[in-house]
Enzyme design. Structure first.
Site, PDB file in Angstrom:
ATOM      1  N   CYS A 212      31.149  80.221 -31.687  1.00 46.76           N
ATOM      2  CA  CYS A 212      32.037  79.717 -30.642  1.00 46.76           C
ATOM      3  C   CYS A 212      31.652  78.279 -30.335  1.00 46.76           C
ATOM      4  O   CYS A 212      30.465  77.972 -30.182  1.00 46.76           O
ATOM      5  CB  CYS A 212      31.906  80.581 -29.393  1.00 46.76           C
ATOM      6  SG  CYS A 212      32.923  80.018 -28.012  1.00 46.76           S
ATOM      7  N   LEU A 213      32.646  77.415 -30.254  1.00 48.46           N
ATOM      8  CA  LEU A 213      32.351  76.002 -29.989  1.00 48.46           C
ATOM      9  C   LEU A 213      31.670  75.803 -28.633  1.00 48.46           C
ATOM     10  O   LEU A 213      30.975  74.808 -28.440  1.00 48.46           O
ATOM     11  CB  LEU A 213      33.637  75.172 -30.055  1.00 48.46           C
ATOM     12  CG  LEU A 213      34.281  75.080 -31.438  1.00 48.46           C
ATOM     13  CD1 LEU A 213      35.617  74.354 -31.355  1.00 48.46           C
ATOM     14  CD2 LEU A 213      33.357  74.399 -32.439  1.00 48.46           C
TER      15      LEU A 213
ATOM     16  N   GLY B 101      39.350  77.545 -34.324  1.00 47.23           N
ATOM     17  CA  GLY B 101      40.162  78.002 -33.196  1.00 47.23           C
ATOM     18  C   GLY B 101      39.641  77.391 -31.915  1.00 47.23           C
ATOM     19  O   GLY B 101      38.450  77.088 -31.809  1.00 47.23           O
TER      20      GLY B 101
ATOM     21  N   HIS C 196      39.049  84.146 -24.386  1.00 43.99           N
ATOM     22  CA  HIS C 196      38.798  82.952 -23.560  1.00 43.99           C
ATOM     23  C   HIS C 196      39.863  82.820 -22.467  1.00 43.99           C
ATOM     24  O   HIS C 196      39.557  82.429 -21.343  1.00 43.99           O
ATOM     25  CB  HIS C 196      38.826  81.681 -24.410  1.00 43.99           C
ATOM     26  CG  HIS C 196      37.526  81.369 -25.101  1.00 43.99           C
ATOM     27  ND1 HIS C 196      36.367  81.087 -24.424  1.00 43.99           N
ATOM     28  CD2 HIS C 196      37.226  81.263 -26.416  1.00 43.99           C
ATOM     29  CE1 HIS C 196      35.393  80.830 -25.297  1.00 43.99           C
ATOM     30  NE2 HIS C 196      35.890  80.935 -26.514  1.00 43.99           N
TER      31      HIS C 196
ATOM     32  N   GLN D  87      38.313  75.864 -22.972  1.00 47.51           N
ATOM     33  CA  GLN D  87      37.153  75.263 -23.636  1.00 47.51           C
ATOM     34  C   GLN D  87      37.175  73.737 -23.622  1.00 47.51           C
ATOM     35  O   GLN D  87      36.187  73.107 -23.983  1.00 47.51           O
ATOM     36  CB  GLN D  87      37.068  75.747 -25.091  1.00 47.51           C
ATOM     37  CG  GLN D  87      36.652  77.197 -25.221  1.00 47.51           C
ATOM     38  CD  GLN D  87      36.585  77.585 -26.676  1.00 47.51           C
ATOM     39  OE1 GLN D  87      37.606  77.882 -27.297  1.00 47.51           O
ATOM     40  NE2 GLN D  87      35.388  77.556 -27.243  1.00 47.51           N
TER      41      GLN D  87
ATOM     42  N   HIS E  36      39.427  86.311 -30.337  1.00 48.38           N
ATOM     43  CA  HIS E  36      38.338  85.544 -29.710  1.00 48.38           C
ATOM     44  C   HIS E  36      38.926  84.536 -28.719  1.00 48.38           C
ATOM     45  O   HIS E  36      38.465  84.433 -27.581  1.00 48.38           O
ATOM     46  CB  HIS E  36      37.531  84.842 -30.805  1.00 48.38           C
ATOM     47  CG  HIS E  36      36.433  83.970 -30.277  1.00 48.38           C
ATOM     48  ND1 HIS E  36      35.101  84.282 -30.394  1.00 48.38           N
ATOM     49  CD2 HIS E  36      36.477  82.780 -29.632  1.00 48.38           C
ATOM     50  CE1 HIS E  36      34.372  83.332 -29.829  1.00 48.38           C
ATOM     51  NE2 HIS E  36      35.183  82.394 -29.372  1.00 48.38           N
ATOM     52  N   GLU E  37      39.963  83.819 -29.147  1.00 44.93           N
ATOM     53  CA  GLU E  37      40.579  82.818 -28.260  1.00 44.93           C
ATOM     54  C   GLU E  37      41.327  83.486 -27.109  1.00 44.93           C
ATOM     55  O   GLU E  37      41.335  82.975 -25.987  1.00 44.93           O
ATOM     56  CB  GLU E  37      41.537  81.911 -29.049  1.00 44.93           C
ATOM     57  CG  GLU E  37      40.925  81.213 -30.254  1.00 44.93           C
ATOM     58  CD  GLU E  37      39.652  80.453 -29.953  1.00 44.93           C
ATOM     59  OE1 GLU E  37      39.429  80.072 -28.783  1.00 44.93           O
ATOM     60  OE2 GLU E  37      38.849  80.248 -30.880  1.00 44.93           O
TER      61      GLU E  37
END
Ligand SMILES: [Zn+2]
Length: 276
Positions: free
Chosen positions: A174-175, A126, A220, A131, A216-217
């Site tokens: 998380c990236l 995701g 963000h 990000q 989660h996204e």
């Protein structure tokens, strides 16, 4: 009315599986595990909120939301250069306001393509636009995390209109926080309104892993990061790693870290849901 069949072809994990960043070492466990619900109950996709194909969201809690205060993104806000680069904590881009998208053009399609590209290259499942340095309300995900497998989901200007009361704990990554994984509690299922990459409105109910990725996204897009939702005890387990990222940022930019986990107040109440 359309019904998407993604996630029907593979089982889902039932506990503590790293999400949002795929870890190949756990791939076999990921595929062996099974979710308690029967296949086909995780996701449904409908053209309208009254569609009978929607998956029931158990123990729903209605939350209010408003589009009125959202600023609309300009062409400049959506300008990008490929290849995209992942923005890491504590870059203030991750805390900036994300604007609503109202132009569904070729540039948006190209941005989505580039986001999937960097997501797959970095083993993510995701990714949100902030990000990659674009502060707009856009996310992409594919719970399988492999190009050509699973289904690629694009959500523009998403809003949550219901969360389940049932909460579940998952080990998230998380990236924007390389190699950091820790437990986060979130609602098990959500009902969402959004637009697709062409601007068409749709309503979808998610549960299990897709609901986890989405939330989660979605965080963000509100400038919320996954450690904001961790308990103090869990946060303590990754505190040194977060501080290392803060130092990395300072060394790279010559600027003071815009935030420090060390000064985060101990939480007295859990971060809320429904602030869309
Ligand atoms: Zn993330």
């Amino acid at each position: 009315m359309a019904c998407a069949a993604w996630l029907h072809s593979f089982p889902l994990p039932h506990a503590l599986v790293p999400v949002l960043r795929r870890r190949s070492s756990l791939a076999s466990a990921f595929h062996r595990a099974t979710w308690p619900s029967p296949p086909g109950q995780f996701f449904s996709f409908a053209s309208g909120p009254s569609s009978p194909t929607l998956t029931p969201v158990r123990a729903q809690a209605k939350r209010g939301f408003s589009f009125k205060d959202d600023e609309v993104a300009s062409p400049d806000d959506l300008r990008f250069e490929a290849p995209l680069r992942i923005v890491e904590y504590p870059d203030p881009i991750l805390r900036a306001k994300n604007k609503r998208i109202d132009s569904f053009d070729d540039n948006l399609k190209k941005l989505v393509d580039e986001m999937f590209d960097v997501m797959y290259k970095t083993d993510g499942i995701g990714l949100s636009a902030p990000q990659v340095g674009i502060n707009v309300q856009l996310m992409v995900f594919n719970p399988v995390g492999e190009r050509g497998e699973g289904e690629e989901i694009v959500l523009v200007n998403p809003r949550v209109n219901r969360y389940s009361k049932k909460m579940v704990l998952f080990n998230e990554g998380c990236l924007s926080f390389p190699q950091i994984y820790a437990d986060v509690e979130r609602p098990e299922s959500v009902k969402i309104d959004a637009r697709d990459v062409k601007g068409a409105r749709f309503t979808v109910s998610l549960s299990g892993l897709p609901a986890r990725i989405f939330q989660h996204e979605f965080d963000h897009l509100q400038g919320t990061l996954f450690f904001d939702r961790m308990t103090d005890e869990v946060l303590d387990s990754i505190r040194v790693q977060l501080q290392a990222l803060e130092k990395k940022y300072e060394d790279k930019t010559g600027l003071a870290s815009p935030e420090r986990v060390e000064t985060r107040k101990r939480k007295t109440v859990a971060a809320g849901f429904g602030k869309s």
